[in-house]
Design a protein around this motif. Structure first.
Motif, PDB file in Angstrom:
ATOM      1  N   PHE A 199       6.020 111.220 -32.301  1.00 28.39           N
ATOM      2  CA  PHE A 199       5.327 110.225 -31.470  1.00 28.39           C
ATOM      3  C   PHE A 199       5.662 108.776 -31.865  1.00 28.39           C
ATOM      4  N   VAL A 200       6.521 108.573 -32.847  1.00 26.66           N
ATOM      5  CA  VAL A 200       6.768 107.202 -33.314  1.00 26.66           C
ATOM      6  C   VAL A 200       7.309 106.310 -32.183  1.00 26.66           C
ATOM      7  N   GLU A 201       8.209 106.843 -31.373  1.00 27.84           N
ATOM      8  CA  GLU A 201       8.795 105.992 -30.321  1.00 27.84           C
ATOM      9  C   GLU A 201       7.733 105.516 -29.330  1.00 27.84           C
ATOM     10  N   PRO A 202       6.906 106.379 -28.756  1.00 23.97           N
ATOM     11  CA  PRO A 202       5.864 105.838 -27.864  1.00 23.97           C
ATOM     12  C   PRO A 202       4.821 104.983 -28.590  1.00 23.97           C
ATOM     13  N   ILE A 203       4.549 105.269 -29.854  1.00 27.36           N
ATOM     14  CA  ILE A 203       3.625 104.406 -30.605  1.00 27.36           C
ATOM     15  C   ILE A 203       4.234 103.015 -30.756  1.00 27.36           C
ATOM     16  N   ALA A 204       5.525 102.961 -31.057  1.00 29.27           N
ATOM     17  CA  ALA A 204       6.200 101.659 -31.156  1.00 29.27           C
ATOM     18  C   ALA A 204       6.110 100.905 -29.830  1.00 29.27           C
ATOM     19  N   ALA A 205       6.240 101.626 -28.731  1.00 31.06           N
ATOM     20  CA  ALA A 205       6.147 100.986 -27.416  1.00 31.06           C
ATOM     21  C   ALA A 205       4.758 100.383 -27.199  1.00 31.06           C
ATOM     22  N   ALA A 206       3.730 101.017 -27.741  1.00 32.23           N
ATOM     23  CA  ALA A 206       2.373 100.472 -27.640  1.00 32.23           C
ATOM     24  C   ALA A 206       2.203  99.272 -28.574  1.00 32.23           C
ATOM     25  N   VAL A 207       2.756  99.368 -29.777  1.00 27.75           N
ATOM     26  CA  VAL A 207       2.687  98.249 -30.730  1.00 27.75           C
ATOM     27  C   VAL A 207       3.349  97.000 -30.145  1.00 27.75           C
ATOM     28  N   GLU A 208       4.367  97.210 -29.317  1.00 29.22           N
ATOM     29  CA  GLU A 208       5.113  96.095 -28.728  1.00 29.22           C
ATOM     30  C   GLU A 208       4.202  95.134 -27.947  1.00 29.22           C
ATOM     31  N   ILE A 209       3.103  95.648 -27.429  1.00 32.26           N
ATOM     32  CA  ILE A 209       2.171  94.777 -26.701  1.00 32.26           C
ATOM     33  C   ILE A 209       1.684  93.647 -27.616  1.00 32.26           C
ATOM     34  N   ALA A 210       1.329  94.007 -28.853  1.00 33.29           N
ATOM     35  CA  ALA A 210       0.855  92.997 -29.813  1.00 33.29           C
ATOM     36  C   ALA A 210       1.993  92.114 -30.315  1.00 33.29           C
ATOM     37  N   GLU A 211       3.212  92.616 -30.205  1.00 34.95           N
ATOM     38  CA  GLU A 211       4.381  91.814 -30.585  1.00 34.95           C
ATOM     39  C   GLU A 211       4.651  90.749 -29.516  1.00 34.95           C
ATOM     40  N   LYS A 212       4.448  91.117 -28.259  1.00 34.04           N
ATOM     41  CA  LYS A 212       4.745  90.221 -27.143  1.00 34.04           C
ATOM     42  C   LYS A 212       3.708  89.123 -26.959  1.00 34.04           C
ATOM     43  N   ILE A 213       2.439  89.485 -27.047  1.00 32.94           N
ATOM     44  CA  ILE A 213       1.389  88.499 -26.766  1.00 32.94           C
ATOM     45  C   ILE A 213       0.372  88.454 -27.903  1.00 32.94           C
ATOM     46  N   HIS A 214      -0.324  87.333 -27.982  1.00 32.10           N
ATOM     47  CA  HIS A 214      -1.406  87.193 -28.957  1.00 32.10           C
ATOM     48  C   HIS A 214      -2.649  87.888 -28.428  1.00 32.10           C
ATOM     49  N   ILE A 215      -3.002  89.001 -29.061  1.00 30.06           N
ATOM     50  CA  ILE A 215      -4.253  89.672 -28.718  1.00 30.06           C
ATOM     51  C   ILE A 215      -5.264  89.298 -29.788  1.00 30.06           C
ATOM     52  N   LYS A 216      -6.241  88.484 -29.427  1.00 30.25           N
ATOM     53  CA  LYS A 216      -7.242  88.091 -30.416  1.00 30.25           C
ATOM     54  C   LYS A 216      -8.106  89.289 -30.804  1.00 30.25           C
ATOM     55  N   PRO A 217      -8.519  89.353 -32.085  1.00 36.02           N
ATOM     56  CA  PRO A 217      -9.395  90.458 -32.511  1.00 36.02           C
ATOM     57  C   PRO A 217     -10.678  90.586 -31.699  1.00 36.02           C
ATOM     58  N   THR A 218     -11.121  89.494 -31.082  1.00 33.63           N
ATOM     59  CA  THR A 218     -12.341  89.546 -30.263  1.00 33.63           C
ATOM     60  C   THR A 218     -12.070  89.866 -28.796  1.00 33.63           C
TER      61      THR A 218
END
Lengths: 311, 311
Positions: free
Chosen positions: A131-150
């Motif tokens: 599952f590492v490849e699809p997990i990496a694809a999900a992590v990419e969201i946080a790489e692309k944009i600033h998702i604030k913890p709140t």
């Protein structure tokens, strides 16, 4: 058909596949999303069986032979104009494992560049590593944009990518909700502190909405569920297209951000640190010789992850 | 000195303190960092014993009496020009628990606005809950700036805040290193997949450097350890000041970002989800009546968290 064992070139290794996952993209490619006629498969874990004596990028002093690995899927040319700007994932001559000019992992062996390899920590079993490849694809969201913890994050779609994205964003410490049509699929997330909604149940506004609907009408729904000045992350890639009126994007000052493959290092770190309910994602496991049935099973409505076991 | 039991006003509650933590800021206030003469203490967990019958902000239908809570520390006026712009943490008339115009938690009871309360999940014990405030301060870094999952993050300083920041950023899935002068303190992070360095050992460049040195010379060190176009997050608040030449900031295009208190919701989520080695952070626990010795102990060089137990 018997194929000869492929031989690794310079900087390449031969990997014996242990396990591979069937992704919705594989099914979309079969429907014509990409003009690819080689061997499919880009989610896998395997063992390096042959290669140069060079050291692995990730662990300088360890030899690779006999080690368990996963691999990132893009192979840039490093010489075109896009590559020269450092935009390797947008290389004009890019080869992509199991998608474009490069045979994939639904086979006994594959050849891959050494630089694409990542060692799998021993604490992860094959059914997690695949599952590492699809997990990496999900992590990419946080790489692309600033998702604030709140931030209130909402995922649209309870398919494989939607469920994995929900788990990953939760593991990243976020406040996550997911909207799907299938109560049985949303059950995969039980006990994960993720809010689940059927479409008619959801009220309110997300700060960040991730469209994993896998459906060309998802974007329109997304617009009604994201707050003014919010962000919509587009993960959906589908073969068909649909007209879409962009005026609400301008009026509500929405950002729409496309997102695709992601980074393997943080994906492995996340997987090692968190006990994600990936096991509940697995619908069935087929032997490689039963690959046709496996693809048929994966293509059925509502079926989660189908794996191919090569051992 | 016997003080009368304080009485909650409108929208306030009376909290019986269970446990409180001594923070370096408390020691700095005693040295003159802030002109405060009330009761110190802003890290605590307690039980609501008296208040209005209004519902809690966080769980609409639950009554608050008897519930275990932590509380955010800032009390804005909601009427000054800063508040009207939504900059509540920068209110011109701000009251801050145990720091400014508001008695703190080194006592048997305190009064706090209901809106500042957060319910503590049952799975967290008091010795974990008492760390929510500093954990929130660490989470604030990710609230302020975009930290990409692939970023190399380096923390400068192995004091309490540095160690907690390392744990928190690791729990957020990041690649974390920490530089400190004390091998015994860095041992707190054993088994957490966090790289630890003595100052002379570190080579390389961080994408994001968090200055938790608690020392006015930390910023200068930080400049040598962050890459061009990198970000330096300033967590250090000290009573003294030091000259600093900003030209390297301009030449290397460094961003310097100040960061203070943080959001409690993601801090509680993170604490609930991750098994952080907070227990190793605890140096000692004193009874409230031994508070003077507790402060003396906390002020000694190299001592980690000192707690006050009010039960």
């Amino acid at each position: 058909m018997e194929r000869p064992l492929p031989r690794p070139g310079v900087d390449e290794v031969l990997v014996k596949i242990k396990m591979a996952g069937i992704c919705s993209t594989d099914l979309e490619i079969m429907k014509g999303y990409l003009p690819f006629e080689g061997i499919l498969g880009h989610e896998f874990v395997g063992t390096v069986v042959q290669g140069s004596e060079k050291e692995c990028r990730e662990e300088g002093l360890e030899k690779l032979i006999g080690r368990r690995v996963v691999a990132s899927i893009n192979l840039p040319c490093y010489s075109c104009a896009a590559c020269k700007k450092g935009l390797y994932n947008h290389c004009f001559k890019i080869k992509t494992l199991g998608m474009r000019d490069k045979d994939g992992a639904f086979a006994e062996y594959l050849i891959i560049k050494q630089e694409n390899l990542y060692l799998v920590p021993e604490t992860l079993d094959d059914r997690e590593a695949v599952f590492v490849e699809p997990i990496a694809a999900a992590v990419e969201i946080a790489e692309k944009i600033h998702i604030k913890p709140t931030a209130r994050v909402l995922i649209l779609g309870d398919g494989k990518l939607g469920l994995i994205t929900a788990m990953v964003l939760m593991a990243l410490g976020l406040d996550v909700g997911i909207i799907g049509r299938h109560a049985d699929k949303l059950k995969v997330l039980d006990g994960q502190d993720i809010r689940t909604y059927l479409p008619e149940e959801f009220e309110g506004m997300a700060d960040i909405l991730v469209d994993c609907s896998g459906n060309s009408s998802g974007l329109k729904m997304a617009m009604d569920m994201v707050r003014p000045e919010g962000k919509v992350v587009l993960k959906t890639t589908v073969a068909d297209s649909q007209a879409f009126n962009l005026s609400s994007v301008a009026v509500n000052e929405i950002s729409i951000i496309g997102s695709r493959c992601g980074p393997f290092d943080p994906a492995l770190r996340l997987l090692k640190r968190n006990d994600l309910p990936l096991n509940r994602m697995i619908d069935s496991v087929y032997k490689l010789e039963d690959g046709v049935q496996a693809m048929e099973r994966a293509a059925q409505q509502g079926v989660l992850k189908v794996l191919l076991d090569m051992e």
